[in-house]
Design an enzyme around this catalytic site. Structure first.
Site, PDB file in Angstrom:
ATOM      1  N   THR A 125      -6.347  -2.333  -3.018  1.00 16.12           N
ATOM      2  CA  THR A 125      -7.428  -2.311  -2.038  1.00 16.12           C
ATOM      3  C   THR A 125      -8.484  -1.268  -2.414  1.00 16.12           C
ATOM      4  O   THR A 125      -8.165  -0.255  -3.056  1.00 16.12           O
ATOM      5  CB  THR A 125      -6.850  -1.960  -0.647  1.00 16.12           C
ATOM      6  OG1 THR A 125      -7.908  -1.578   0.225  1.00 16.12           O
ATOM      7  CG2 THR A 125      -5.874  -0.786  -0.711  1.00 16.12           C
ATOM      8  N   ASP A 126      -9.712  -1.474  -1.958  1.00 15.62           N
ATOM      9  CA  ASP A 126     -10.756  -0.464  -2.202  1.00 15.62           C
ATOM     10  C   ASP A 126     -10.493   0.823  -1.413  1.00 15.62           C
ATOM     11  O   ASP A 126     -11.090   1.858  -1.701  1.00 15.62           O
ATOM     12  CB  ASP A 126     -12.151  -1.031  -1.861  1.00 15.62           C
ATOM     13  CG  ASP A 126     -12.310  -1.444  -0.409  1.00 15.62           C
ATOM     14  OD1 ASP A 126     -11.315  -1.405   0.350  1.00 15.62           O
ATOM     15  OD2 ASP A 126     -13.450  -1.806  -0.021  1.00 15.62           O
ATOM     16  N   GLU A 127      -9.572   0.756  -0.426  1.00 14.30           N
ATOM     17  CA  GLU A 127      -9.326   1.948   0.393  1.00 14.30           C
ATOM     18  C   GLU A 127      -8.673   3.076  -0.411  1.00 14.30           C
ATOM     19  O   GLU A 127      -8.648   4.218   0.041  1.00 14.30           O
ATOM     20  CB  GLU A 127      -8.478   1.590   1.621  1.00 14.30           C
ATOM     21  CG  GLU A 127      -9.209   0.591   2.504  1.00 14.30           C
ATOM     22  CD  GLU A 127      -8.556   0.340   3.852  1.00 14.30           C
ATOM     23  OE1 GLU A 127      -7.930   1.265   4.389  1.00 14.30           O
ATOM     24  OE2 GLU A 127      -8.687  -0.783   4.351  1.00 14.30           O
ATOM     25  N   TYR A 149      -1.679   4.423   4.759  1.00 12.67           N
ATOM     26  CA  TYR A 149      -1.714   3.088   4.116  1.00 12.67           C
ATOM     27  C   TYR A 149      -2.380   3.188   2.747  1.00 12.67           C
ATOM     28  O   TYR A 149      -1.819   2.763   1.729  1.00 12.67           O
ATOM     29  CB  TYR A 149      -2.468   2.090   5.004  1.00 12.67           C
ATOM     30  CG  TYR A 149      -2.956   0.858   4.237  1.00 12.67           C
ATOM     31  CD1 TYR A 149      -2.047  -0.053   3.704  1.00 12.67           C
ATOM     32  CD2 TYR A 149      -4.325   0.621   4.041  1.00 12.67           C
ATOM     33  CE1 TYR A 149      -2.487  -1.172   2.980  1.00 12.67           C
ATOM     34  CE2 TYR A 149      -4.766  -0.484   3.323  1.00 12.67           C
ATOM     35  CZ  TYR A 149      -3.845  -1.379   2.794  1.00 12.67           C
ATOM     36  OH  TYR A 149      -4.288  -2.470   2.078  1.00 12.67           O
ATOM     37  N   LYS A 153      -0.842   2.689  -1.111  1.00 12.84           N
ATOM     38  CA  LYS A 153      -1.374   1.725  -2.083  1.00 12.84           C
ATOM     39  C   LYS A 153      -1.801   2.457  -3.371  1.00 12.84           C
ATOM     40  O   LYS A 153      -1.599   1.962  -4.474  1.00 12.84           O
ATOM     41  CB  LYS A 153      -2.551   0.945  -1.494  1.00 12.84           C
ATOM     42  CG  LYS A 153      -2.194   0.007  -0.355  1.00 12.84           C
ATOM     43  CD  LYS A 153      -1.312  -1.163  -0.763  1.00 12.84           C
ATOM     44  CE  LYS A 153      -2.014  -2.169  -1.646  1.00 12.84           C
ATOM     45  NZ  LYS A 153      -1.154  -3.375  -1.852  1.00 12.84           N
TER      46      LYS A 153
HETATM   47  P1  NAD Z   1      -0.326  -9.179   5.470  1.00  9.04           P
HETATM   48  O1  NAD Z   1       0.159  -8.001   6.241  1.00  9.04           O
HETATM   49  O2  NAD Z   1      -0.990 -10.310   6.170  1.00  9.04           O
HETATM   50  O3  NAD Z   1       0.884  -9.813   4.633  1.00  9.04           O
HETATM   51  C1  NAD Z   1       1.824  -9.032   3.980  1.00  9.04           C
HETATM   52  C2  NAD Z   1       3.019  -9.926   3.659  1.00  9.04           C
HETATM   53  O4  NAD Z   1       3.983  -9.140   2.945  1.00  9.04           O
HETATM   54  C3  NAD Z   1       3.723 -10.499   4.882  1.00  9.04           C
HETATM   55  O5  NAD Z   1       3.994 -11.869   4.704  1.00  9.04           O
HETATM   56  C4  NAD Z   1       5.005  -9.688   4.951  1.00  9.04           C
HETATM   57  O6  NAD Z   1       6.085 -10.418   5.541  1.00  9.04           O
HETATM   58  C5  NAD Z   1       5.258  -9.373   3.492  1.00  9.04           C
HETATM   59  N1  NAD Z   1       6.071  -8.163   3.293  1.00  9.04           N
HETATM   60  C6  NAD Z   1       5.884  -6.937   3.864  1.00  9.04           C
HETATM   61  N2  NAD Z   1       6.832  -6.092   3.453  1.00  9.04           N
HETATM   62  C7  NAD Z   1       7.614  -6.785   2.583  1.00  9.04           C
HETATM   63  C8  NAD Z   1       8.760  -6.445   1.819  1.00  9.04           C
HETATM   64  N3  NAD Z   1       9.313  -5.205   1.877  1.00  9.04           N
HETATM   65  N4  NAD Z   1       9.304  -7.385   1.026  1.00  9.04           N
HETATM   66  C9  NAD Z   1       8.775  -8.644   0.966  1.00  9.04           C
HETATM   67  N5  NAD Z   1       7.710  -9.017   1.679  1.00  9.04           N
HETATM   68  C10 NAD Z   1       7.135  -8.099   2.481  1.00  9.04           C
HETATM   69  O7  NAD Z   1      -1.274  -8.570   4.355  1.00  9.04           O
HETATM   70  P2  NAD Z   1      -2.584  -9.198   3.691  1.00  9.04           P
HETATM   71  O8  NAD Z   1      -3.743  -8.844   4.518  1.00  9.04           O
HETATM   72  O9  NAD Z   1      -2.313 -10.603   3.336  1.00  9.04           O
HETATM   73  O10 NAD Z   1      -2.658  -8.309   2.364  1.00  9.04           O
HETATM   74  C11 NAD Z   1      -1.996  -8.724   1.169  1.00  9.04           C
HETATM   75  C12 NAD Z   1      -2.230  -7.678   0.101  1.00  9.04           C
HETATM   76  O11 NAD Z   1      -3.620  -7.528  -0.136  1.00  9.04           O
HETATM   77  C13 NAD Z   1      -1.706  -6.284   0.467  1.00  9.04           C
HETATM   78  O12 NAD Z   1      -1.121  -5.721  -0.672  1.00  9.04           O
HETATM   79  C14 NAD Z   1      -2.969  -5.511   0.871  1.00  9.04           C
HETATM   80  O13 NAD Z   1      -2.820  -4.137   0.618  1.00  9.04           O
HETATM   81  C15 NAD Z   1      -4.000  -6.153  -0.017  1.00  9.04           C
HETATM   82  N6  NAD Z   1      -5.372  -6.135   0.514  1.00  9.04           N
HETATM   83  C16 NAD Z   1      -5.630  -6.604   1.769  1.00  9.04           C
HETATM   84  C17 NAD Z   1      -6.955  -6.606   2.231  1.00  9.04           C
HETATM   85  C18 NAD Z   1      -7.292  -7.143   3.611  1.00  9.04           C
HETATM   86  O14 NAD Z   1      -8.445  -7.011   4.049  1.00  9.04           O
HETATM   87  N7  NAD Z   1      -6.371  -7.762   4.333  1.00  9.04           N
HETATM   88  C19 NAD Z   1      -7.989  -6.109   1.433  1.00  9.04           C
HETATM   89  C20 NAD Z   1      -7.676  -5.633   0.146  1.00  9.04           C
HETATM   90  C21 NAD Z   1      -6.365  -5.661  -0.302  1.00  9.04           C
END
Ligand code: NAD
Length: 323
Positions: A125-127, A149, A153
């Site tokens: 993430t950009d964070e 968080y 990351k």
């Molecule tokens: P989300 O919270 O919707 O989904 C996360 C998924 O991971 C869920 O299905 C959860 O059940 C699973 N999970 C959590 N812990 C787990 C574990 N210990 N073992 C197996 N599965 C596990 O998240 P998202 O928004 O889809 O984000 C996905 C990725 O993208 C993350 O790594 C996040 O840091 C990154 N990201 C998200 C955003 C955003 O705006 N949502 C932006 C940049 C990066």
């Protein structure tokens, strides 16, 4: 190609899996997509085409060595989305974030190394860069994460880098701006506001609403991740930007309009602790090197997302909400 996707039942991971299976991503369709997801509160199999013949779903935790030993072998690539992803939850308790995002990622990397997985895309993430008052971050920027968080990351990013630098594992890292789109858990700003406004309820706006975020449709993020998997380089980091920066107040105004509500539906709530003021990435590298560019305009993407939440009111159970 056989691809294993962690966190494939969550918001972004499930969009990626559906896109892999329906052929909407460029390149050859994978022979098999394996999803590994613990189904925490943030994941649901309703996000996936569970009866698809090329999909294998496994409910498993990336912190469990035995499960990974069983599931990882035989895959050419791993795309790692699984994480604890909500900043507010990390303020209430950071331990789970460190366990999944740092330790879980390390165990996954180790297992991939041992079983000769060809490419590991680490979705970050950009964070991790912190907060920036003006200008943009390139991939060279030092990491100054502020929330637990973001720190977890950033920890994962550094561990991932070490598996490339020390062990030669082909690790590629992406750092994306804020995503929005269908199936996002309603604890996050856009689905929280949309689902509440559509139900005629009020929405909580942090502080003065002046925090600036860069927004990207989930579909564009998934195309960028796939470009990194198929055409990126080992050991490289790729920022993924949305190009559209809005204050939370401006985003609220747009959502009010799309949901047919007005400012009387907005409650001001005390600001989030340590709330980052502004995120903004420079994504020249992925645009120039991999020819990636977002396709969705924010107007079009928000209309699409609001329409989806309108059509699918019961997709997620009612969240506790903020404030
Ligand atoms: P989300 O919270 O919707 O989904 C996360 C998924 O991971 C869920 O299905 C959860 O059940 C699973 N999970 C959590 N812990 C787990 C574990 N210990 N073992 C197996 N599965 C596990 O998240 P998202 O928004 O889809 O984000 C996905 C990725 O993208 C993350 O790594 C996040 O840091 C990154 N990201 C998200 C955003 C955003 O705006 N949502 C932006 C940049 C990066």
């Amino acid at each position: 190609m056989r691809i294993l996707v962690t966190g494939g039942a969550g918001f972004i991971g499930s969009h990626y899996v559906r896109s892999l299976l329906d052929g909407s991503l460029p390149g050859p369709r994978p022979d098999r997509v394996t999803v590994v997801d613990a189904l925490t509160y943030a994941g649901t199999t309703r996000n996936l085409p569970m009866d698809h013949p090329r999909l294998a779903f496994h409910r498993a935790d990336i912190r469990e060595a035995e499960a990974l030993e069983r599931l990882v072998p035989g895959h050419e690539a791993v795309v790692h989305f699984a994480a604890e992803s909500h900043v507010d939850r990390s303020l209430a308790g950071a331990a789970e974030f460190v366990r999944t995002n740092v330790l879980g990622t390390q165990l996954l990397l180790e297992t991939c190394l041992r079983h000769g997985v060809g490419t590991f895309v680490h979705v970050s993430t950009d964070e991790v860069y912190g907060s920036i008052d003006e200008g943009t971050w390139t991939e060279e920027e030092p990491l100054r994460p502020n929330s637990p968080y973001a720190a977890s990351k950033a920890g994962a990013d550094l561990i991932a880098r070490s598996y490339w630098r020390t062990h030669g594992l082909d690790v590629r890292t992406t750092r994306c701006a804020n995503n929005y789109g269908p199936r996002q858990h309603p604890e996050k700003l856009i689905p929280l506001f949309v689902t509440r406004l559509l139900a005629g309820r009020t929405v909580p706006l942090y502080g003065d609403g002046g925090n600036v975020r860069e927004w990207l449709h989930v579909d564009d993020h998934c195309r960028a991740v796939h470009a990194v998997l198929t055409r990126g380089r080992a050991g490289e980091i790729y920022n993924i930007g949305g190009g559209t920066h809005l204050t939370n107040r401006e985003m609220t105004a747009r959502l009010l309009e799309l949901c047919g509500a007005d400012w009387s539906s907005v409650r001001r709530v005390p600001d989030r602790k340590g709330h980052d003021l502004r995120y903004a990435v420079d994504d020249t590298k992925i645009r120039e090197e991999l020819g990636y560019a977002p396709r969705w305009s924010l107007d079009e993407g928000l209309r699409d997302a609001v329409a989806w939440y309108r059509r699918n009111p019961g997709h997620w159970r009612e969240p506790a909400g903020r404030g």
